[in-house]
Design an enzyme around this catalytic site. Structure first.
Site, PDB file in Angstrom:
ATOM      1  N   LYS A 276       0.850  -1.190   0.000  1.00  0.00           N
ATOM      2  CA  LYS A 276       0.000   0.000   0.000  1.00  0.00           C
ATOM      3  C   LYS A 276       0.889   1.246   0.000  1.00  0.00           C
ATOM      4  O   LYS A 276       1.820   1.367   0.789  1.00  0.00           O
ATOM      5  CB  LYS A 276      -0.907  -0.006   1.233  1.00  0.00           C
ATOM      6  N   GLU A 363     -19.372  -4.307  11.187  1.00  0.00           N
ATOM      7  CA  GLU A 363     -20.306  -3.408  11.877  1.00  0.00           C
ATOM      8  C   GLU A 363     -21.370  -4.169  12.665  1.00  0.00           C
ATOM      9  O   GLU A 363     -21.743  -3.751  13.779  1.00  0.00           O
ATOM     10  CB  GLU A 363     -20.978  -2.486  10.851  1.00  0.00           C
ATOM     11  N   ARG A 391     -25.360  -0.726   7.962  1.00  0.00           N
ATOM     12  CA  ARG A 391     -25.070  -2.147   7.809  1.00  0.00           C
ATOM     13  C   ARG A 391     -25.435  -2.952   9.058  1.00  0.00           C
ATOM     14  O   ARG A 391     -25.429  -4.176   9.032  1.00  0.00           O
ATOM     15  CB  ARG A 391     -23.578  -2.350   7.489  1.00  0.00           C
TER      16      ARG A 391
END
Length: 624
Positions: A276, A363, A391
């Site tokens: 990344k 979540e 969610r």
């Protein structure tokens, strides 16, 4: 090859690996320079340059379906599909979306602003292909953070069971937004250290093909040996052909793996190791997630260019108060679904690690875990973006509200968030949460009241309570010696009150109250007097004050930065109808539509929420 001249992925299919390496270098330079101006998800995209080039070289988009999960890693995909000439408008008002967008390009076959959706979407596309007798590849590209999400695991279970043909790309950069957590992350770490597994497996298969009589016995032996060679084999036990791990920055390895997967019958998963932020030192060195997504920055120093502000960020105001109370009471804990940096909880994590839980992109688990904590006397605070709370609706209803458990939900990024666009606008949470019988919803008018409402939430023991707060910084700065006071549940207060007012504006949040004050100043020129009420409790409403308001002023205006249906305006309308009152009510908010990306002030103006537009609407109300 000039980037601006690339108008189709077909233009890179004949490039050699050496030419692709040069193009990858040019793309990284272009990304770094462009995102320095526009901001964006620079870290994730710098990590997938070679991977995206390889996918577009060896698959045929849009016939073959590429699904990016999460979609913020699709910048290179946009460049290769003819959007480099407009890339400077990325995340800007009326410009390119920061995520794949179906109405933006035929190559954007799937929109994913929330994680862990690509495998289910891919399964649907693959099944449609098979039913219709068509022939194309389905290729979900999912990160090692996103694949730990429950929805992704459900899809993997189905894909493996049905043996549906597709090529899954597991982009493993050891981070989702912040560093990944959990047992599956640890498994991926072990997989990275076993690069020789596939070579071993292929060698064994080669030998067995020469002695078919030994196949059954040897297969049992191979199964035993593979557990010795590599911990787990999670994916193969699910029925997926595992390929990897491979270097995601090597065109040779990517080509070999992709071509192997295309020949594989049934589902395969290519485990790609990427870095990344690759090619930009500031992003490469980021170990906490700062460079995941950010605003404009200085290329030379990596310094983020911040707008001037008086107060602290709203996330810091809330998290600092939470840390203060948690330091004195071990029952108070903080939970975040993979957003410790965004929700400003890193200080809490460092100072009270035993009272802090980053549960990853989960979540639903975060909310129900909070319910479990509350059920045995703890005081959990779940910091969750408004868009991600969507969610976990069932968990909030079934596991928290129904049992009337003392869970505090910090609804971060409430209201319009700007550049991230329609998948992230925090405008649905009130409509979702207001229907829950036992949940209190509140939002502060400034940083002082934020501290008061945090104290209120901590001391509240009658069930769940939610405190909303927006993205960005407060306009107020709290004095260090300020002592917060508990606010009585369901009480409003006047910001502006006139004995002979013509209209009452009911609103909440710092930005909307400031806009209401501007409206009142504009209308003074027309001799229209305005009362302004701070509806800091969206639920329950202040019925005592509603009696005062409805008796005092015939005309009432509710202003809110959320979907009107189910918002405070709807609650006030219900009150007027239920008590058979004759007041005239105007509701100003967002109609039944999704709000795209761009500058918040411009977006609000498009909706009709500006001081001038509201003043004009009130003038019309007074003249009707």
């Amino acid at each position: 090859m000039e980037l601006q001249k690339i108008n189709s992925p077909k233009m890179i299919k004949q490039l050699t690996n050496k030419e692709l390496e040069i193009l990858a270098k040019d793309i990284r330079k272009f990304l770094i320079e462009t995102c320095a101006v526009t901001g964006g998800h620079i870290g994730a995209n710098l990590g997938v340059v070679e991977l995206t080039l390889a996918l577009h070289k060896h698959f045929d988009s849009p016939t073959d379906k590429l699904l990016f999960d999460v979609g913020h890693q699709a910048y290179i995909h946009k460049i290769l599909t003819g959007r480099s000439d407009t890339f400077h408008s990325l995340r800007q008002y009326k410009g390119l979306c920061g995520f794949p967008k179906r109405n933006e390009s035929e190559h954007d076959v799937w929109e994913a602003g929330h994680s862990s959706t690509s495998l289910s979407g891919a399964m649907g596309m693959a099944k449609a292909r098979d039913i219709m007798g068509e022939n194309y590849h389905v290729v979900p590209i999912i990160g090692d953070g996103a694949i730990t999400g429950g929805m992704a695991l459900e899809a993997l279970n189905h894909i493996g069971h049905d043996q549906t043909n597709m090529t899954i790309i597991l982009n493993d950069n050891e981070m989702s937004i912040a560093p990944n957590v959990g047992a599956m992350h640890n498994m991926f770490t072990r997989l990275r250290t076993n690069a020789h597994y596939n070579r071993f497996k292929n060698d064994v298969d080669g030998v067995l093909s020469q002695f078919p009589m030994m196949r059954k016995t040897a297969d049992r032996m191979k199964d035993s040996v593979k557990y010795f060679v590599m911990d787990g084999i999670f994916f193969e036990e699910l029925g997926l052909q595992y390929i990897g791990p491979i270097d995601g920055h090597s065109f040779e390895e990517l080509e070999e793996a992709i071509e192997l997967s295309k020949k594989t019958k049934g589902p395969s998963i290519i485990h790609v190791i990427t870095k990344k932020g690759k090619g930009f030192k500031h992003a490469e060195d980021d170990m906490i997630g700062t460079w995941h997504g950010l605003g404009p920055y200085k290329i030379e120093t990596g310094e983020v260019i911040k707008s001037e502000s008086v107060g602290k960020s709203w996330g810091s105001i809330i998290s600092d108060e939470l840390l203060k109370y948690a330091s004195e009471d071990r029952r108070i804990v903080a939970i975040t679904p993979a957003m410790p940096v965004g929700s400003k909880l890193t200080k809490f994590q460092q100072e009270l690690p035993d009272q802090f839980f980053d549960v990853g992109i989960a979540e639903q688990h975060a909310i129900t875990m909070a319910a479990g904590l509350a059920a045995v006397g703890m005081k959990p605070f779940v910091a969750i973006y408004s868009t991600f709370l969507q969610r976990a609706y069932d968990q909030l209803l079934h596991d928290v509200d129904r049992m009337k458990l003392n869970v505090i939900v910090g609804i971060d990024r409430a209201g319009l968030v700007g550049a991230d666009g329609e998948t992230h606008q925090g405008v649905f949470d009130i409509s979702i949460v207001a229907g829950l019988p036992n949940t209190v919803i509140m939002m502060p008018k400034d940083a002082y009241e934020a501290q008061d409402l945090m104290k209120t939430a901590i001391e509240y023991n009658e069930g769940p309570i939610a405190i909303r707060y927006p993205r960005g910084n407060s306009l107020t700065s709290v004095a260090q010696d300020y002592v917060p006071s508990r606010v009585e549940i369901g009480t409003w207060d006047y910001i502006v009150e006139d004995v002979n007012s013509d209209v009452t504006i009911i609103t909440y949040s710092e930005s909307m109250i400031h806009m209401a004050i501007e409206v009142s100043q504009l209308l003074k020129q027309d001799n229209i007097s305005i009362d302004i009420v701070n509806a800091r409790f969206i639920k329950p409403i202040d019925k005592t004050m509603m009696q005062t308001i409805t008796r005092k002023t015939k005309n009432i205006v509710v202003i809110e930065e959320v979907i009107k249906h189910g918002g405070l305006g709807s609650i006030v309308a219900n009150y007027i109808v239920d008590y058979r009152l004759s007041n005239v009510l105007d509701r100003i908010g967002i109609d039944d539509e999704y709000i795209e990306h761009g500058d918040v002030v411009k977006l609000l103006s498009d909706i009709g929420i500006s001081s001038e537009q509201i003043a004009a609407q009130i003038r019309k109300m007074m003249n009707d």
